[in-house]
Design an enzyme around this catalytic site. Structure first.
Site, PDB file in Angstrom:
ATOM      1  N   HIS A 137     -45.006 -44.327 -17.453  1.00 47.61           N
ATOM      2  CA  HIS A 137     -43.751 -44.153 -16.705  1.00 47.61           C
ATOM      3  C   HIS A 137     -43.951 -43.165 -15.559  1.00 47.61           C
ATOM      4  CE1 HIS A 137     -41.498 -45.026 -20.714  1.00 47.61           C
ATOM      5  NE2 HIS A 137     -41.293 -46.066 -19.925  1.00 47.61           N
ATOM      6  N   LYS A 143     -28.409 -48.142 -30.364  1.00 43.64           N
ATOM      7  CA  LYS A 143     -29.786 -47.812 -30.742  1.00 43.64           C
ATOM      8  C   LYS A 143     -29.994 -46.322 -30.558  1.00 43.64           C
ATOM      9  CE  LYS A 143     -34.388 -49.554 -29.842  1.00 43.64           C
ATOM     10  NZ  LYS A 143     -35.225 -49.920 -28.720  1.00 43.64           N
ATOM     11  N   ARG A 151     -46.159 -53.944 -16.259  1.00 43.80           N
ATOM     12  CA  ARG A 151     -47.449 -53.702 -16.908  1.00 43.80           C
ATOM     13  C   ARG A 151     -48.351 -54.921 -16.877  1.00 43.80           C
ATOM     14  NH1 ARG A 151     -44.798 -51.094 -22.080  1.00 43.80           N
ATOM     15  NH2 ARG A 151     -43.566 -52.906 -21.598  1.00 43.80           N
ATOM     16  N   SER A 170     -43.564 -46.908 -24.884  1.00 42.83           N
ATOM     17  CA  SER A 170     -42.935 -45.888 -25.729  1.00 42.83           C
ATOM     18  C   SER A 170     -42.983 -46.302 -27.194  1.00 42.83           C
ATOM     19  CB  SER A 170     -41.473 -45.685 -25.312  1.00 42.83           C
ATOM     20  OG  SER A 170     -41.379 -45.270 -23.982  1.00 42.83           O
TER      21      SER A 170
END
Ligand code: PNS
Length: 163
Positions: free
Chosen positions: A19, A43, A92, A129
Site C-alpha cells: 500500500h 466487518k 497487483r 493485508s
C-alpha cells in the site's frame, strides 16, 4: 490551474508496504492524495478504523501532500462531498483486475468518477493485508511486509480489535 486531487480508498487492515509503495508513488502524481479508510460496520477487522488512520498517518509522514481520512457508504458519495473526481487504485496482478474493473465502471456510471490504476511494484505483488494477518496469526515473520509500527502492534498483541 485547479488542484489535481485523487482518493485512494481501501480497508487498510493493516496498511502494508505494498500500500505504502502505491501511496508514495501516487502522491507524486497529484497535488493532494486522500487515503480514505472504509468504515465497514459489518466487518470489524483486526485494527479499528482509528488505529488504521493512526498507522497510516505515521507511515506517510514523509509525504506532505497525503491526507488520511475515513468514509462510510458509497465511495462516489465521498468523492462528491469532497469534490474529488479521481479514484487511484493499486493493481497487483490480473486476479485483481476483474473486480477492480467492475468497480471502476460502476463508479463512472454512478457519478462520472474516473479510476486510475497504478501497477504495484513487483516486489509486493503477492502482498495483501489478509495474508499478512494470516502469517502473523500463525507466528510467521511479517516484519518486512508492513511498516515498523504495524509490526510492533501486531507483535505486542495490541491489534485484537476484532479478529
Ligand atoms: O482494501 P479493499 O477492501 O480492497 O477496498 C475496497 C474498497 C473500500 C475500495 C471498496 O469496497 C469500496 O469502494 N467500498 C465502498 C462502497 C462502494 O462504493 N461500493 C460500490 C463500489 S462500485
Amino acid at each position: 490551474m485547479s488542484e489535481r486531487r485523487a482518493v485512494c480508498p481501501g480497508s487498510f487492515d493493516p496498511v502494508t508496504n505494498g500500500h505504502l509503495d502505491v501511496i508514495q508513488r501516487a502522491s507524486r502524481l497529484y497535488d493532494e492524495l486522500v487515503v480514505a479508510v472504509l468504515v465497514n460496520d459489518k466487518k470489524k477487522g483486526m485494527f479499528s478504523v482509528d488505529e488504521r488512520i493512526e498507522l497510516l498517518t505515521e507511515a506517510t509522514v514523509g509525504c506532505p501532500n497525503v491526507v488520511i481520512d475515513s468514509f462510510s457508504g458509497l465511495l462516489v458519495d465521498y468523492c462528491r462531498d469532497r469534490g474529488i473526481d479521481t479514484v487511484l487504485k493499486g493493481l497487483r496482478a490480473t486476479g485483481d483486475f476483474d473486480y477492480e474493473l467492475q468497480m471502476a465502471q460502476m463508479n463512472r456510471e454512478l457519478a462520472g468518477v474516473e479510476t486510475v490504476f497504478l501497477p504495484t511494484n513487483p516486489e509486493y505483488s503477492f502482498l495483501s493485508s489478509s495474508l499478512v494477518k494470516e502469517v502473523a496469526r500463525f507466528g510467521g515473520d511479517m516484519s518486512r511486509f508492513v511498516p515498523t509500527a504495524v509490526h510492533q502492534r501486531m507483535m505486542r498483541g495490541e491489534s485484537r480489535h476484532g479478529e
